[in-house]
Design a protein around this motif. Structure first.
Motif, mmCIF file in Angstrom:
data_model
loop_
_atom_site.group_PDB
_atom_site.id
_atom_site.type_symbol
_atom_site.label_atom_id
_atom_site.label_comp_id
_atom_site.label_asym_id
_atom_site.label_seq_id
_atom_site.Cartn_x
_atom_site.Cartn_y
_atom_site.Cartn_z
ATOM 1 N N PRO B 180 0.788 -1.194 -0.169
ATOM 2 C CA PRO B 180 0.104 0.187 -0.085
ATOM 3 C C PRO B 180 0.806 1.425 -0.248
ATOM 4 N N LEU B 181 2.004 1.124 0.414
ATOM 5 C CA LEU B 181 2.845 2.295 0.492
ATOM 6 C C LEU B 181 3.590 2.822 -0.705
ATOM 7 N N ARG B 182 3.800 1.545 -1.770
ATOM 8 C CA ARG B 182 4.292 1.950 -2.949
ATOM 9 C C ARG B 182 3.962 2.987 -3.665
ATOM 10 N N GLY B 183 4.886 3.768 -4.414
ATOM 11 C CA GLY B 183 4.382 4.793 -5.273
ATOM 12 C C GLY B 183 4.426 5.896 -4.400
ATOM 13 N N ILE B 184 3.148 6.688 -4.459
ATOM 14 C CA ILE B 184 3.322 7.947 -3.898
ATOM 15 C C ILE B 184 3.658 7.932 -2.590
ATOM 16 N N GLY B 185 3.158 6.975 -1.413
ATOM 17 C CA GLY B 185 3.246 6.736 -0.229
ATOM 18 C C GLY B 185 4.697 7.200 0.045
ATOM 19 N N PHE B 188 6.054 10.309 -0.443
ATOM 20 C CA PHE B 188 6.067 11.296 0.669
ATOM 21 C C PHE B 188 7.104 11.303 1.857
ATOM 22 N N ILE B 189 7.264 10.128 2.225
ATOM 23 C CA ILE B 189 8.137 9.794 3.314
ATOM 24 C C ILE B 189 9.738 10.151 2.920
#
Lengths: 207, 206
Positions: B180-185, B188-189
């Protein structure tokens, strides 16, 4: 425009499934800058809802008369006019908040949510659906702002809307506010966590 | 010397992306490959160099309270500062259009590289943000200062977007990120971590 637009989905989709901030990735700048406290975040959200709804309606009314070659300038000028109104209203009735928001009210003009929705929706739809789309996307944006602002103010200052919520005995027993949460980079991390939670629930959005 | 200091400060200490978090939307959207990121960065730098001096002149000779005194004593009391947002964005939008046409005519190869980015620039908040920061500080500025800080902000933005694009290119290949964190997430971090790193410049006084 022969197909019938589902007004309900136009209004409610941007709340979560097609959220402008965490799914379309628009309008990030202001999310980072104004969410250190809850009150400016709320004011900013309301301002964007108002500007977005009305600019959508105006562009939608003018959509058949605007020549495509200069449409970006026309859109920007309409948005800028509305933003100036909001800016002056805030200066008159909520001076402290408008001081905190400083340039970011002005930057609503270049908030990509506006241009994105104007281009994608208002240019091709009737005023009423365009109005609903504006309100929907504005609310979707405001939701993220308020969630981010909530966590940042709670963890960073121990307050909500400036009222102390973390009780004194916590501090007496060694709890302290996390100063890092006040800084803009932490807004990115909070939004990243929101994205994480959101995409874990909506598996079709995962990349 | 003063202008050079402001130039350096605009690149590192007042970095548009990591200190002010402006221009984030295109920063996140166009940072998938180094080549396109660099192209957009050059375009943004160019536009900041042009629009900041123009808006500075507008601010000094048209918009600031009492600025119209050069038209005659009758105009000395006029305060047009509420028009500044519209004026600035009009300058930026029309300059974008103008630059697009000039580049297309005289340098088709550059146009082919920058083509799709030029319209995007009109809504890049780093550009309008630059003009609005100028409006807060213009008292002690000259037109040279406006140009230098425009160039500095632009180069700082270029630096930031190229760096993040390089990291993202590697990240796609070599790392194991939760789905779920791949790409845009994760971007951001990453940006947050780089922002914290850039904060160490804040202590430098020049």
């Amino acid at each position: 425009m022969a197909e019938k637009i589902n007004l309900k989905s136009v209004l409610f989709n941007p709340f979560s499934k097609n959220n402008p901030v965490i799914v379309q990735v628009l309008g990030i700048c202001s999310v980072l800058a104004v969410t250190a406290k809850l009150a400016p975040a709320l004011v900013m959200g309301l301002s964007v809802i108002a500007v977005l709804a009305f600019s959508n309606v105006i562009i939608s009314l003018l959509r058949s008369t605007i020549p495509t070659s200069i449409r970006i300038i026309v859109q920007l000028v309409i948005v800028a006019g509305l933003v100036v109104i909001v800016d002056q209203l805030l200066k008159a009735y909520a001076y402290d908040v408008s001081k905190q928001l400083s340039v970011f009210i002005g930057l609503i003009i270049t908030n990509c949510i506006l241009m994105g929705r104007l281009e994608a929706f208002a240019m091709g739809n009737k005023p009423w659906p365009a109005f609903l789309d504006g309100v929907g996307n504005g609310v979707g944006y405001a939701i993220i702002l308020v969630i981010t602002g909530f966590f940042r103010e709670l963890l960073g200052s121990g307050t909500l809307f400036g009222i102390q919520v973390v009780p004194q005995w916590c501090y007496d027993h060694g709890y302290s506010n996390n100063g890092l949460m006040i800084l803009p980079p932490m807004a990115l991390v909070v939004v990243a966590c929101i994205i994480w939670a959101h995409r874990s629930r909506n598996k079709d959005l995962q990349e | 010397m003063e202008n050079f200091n402001i130039f350096i400060r605009s690149i590192f200490i007042d970095n548009m992306v990591f200190a002010y978090f402006l221009g984030m939307c295109s920063f996140l959207a166009v940072s998938k490959s180094v080549k396109t990121a660099f192209g957009l960065g050059v375009a943004v730098t160019f536009m900041l160099c042009i629009t900041l001096p123009i808006n500075y002149l507008l601010q000094v000779y048209v918009l600031q309270p009492g600025a119209l005194a050069w038209l005659g004593p009758d105009y000395a009391g006029v305060d047009l500062s509420f028009l500044s947002l519209i004026m600035f964005i009009a300058v930026i939008a029309s300059m974008t259009q103008l630059v697009e046409m000039v580049v297309e005519k005289y340098s088709p190869s550059l146009y082919a590289q920058l083509g799709i980015f030029l319209p995007l620039i009109a809504v890049n908040c780093a550009i309008l943000g630059g003009s609005l920061f100028m409006q807060q500080r213009y008292d002690s500025w000259t037109i040279g200062t406006a140009f230098c800080s425009g160039a500095g902000w632009g180069l700082g933005w270029l630096l930031a977007i190229t760096a993040i694009a390089a990291i993202r290119e590697r990240l796609e290949q070599y790392s194991h990120i939760p789905k779920p964190l791949r790409g845009i997430g994760i971007t951001f971090i990453l940006t947050a971590l780089m922002g914290i790193a850039f904060m160490s410049f804040l202590g430098i006084k020049i």
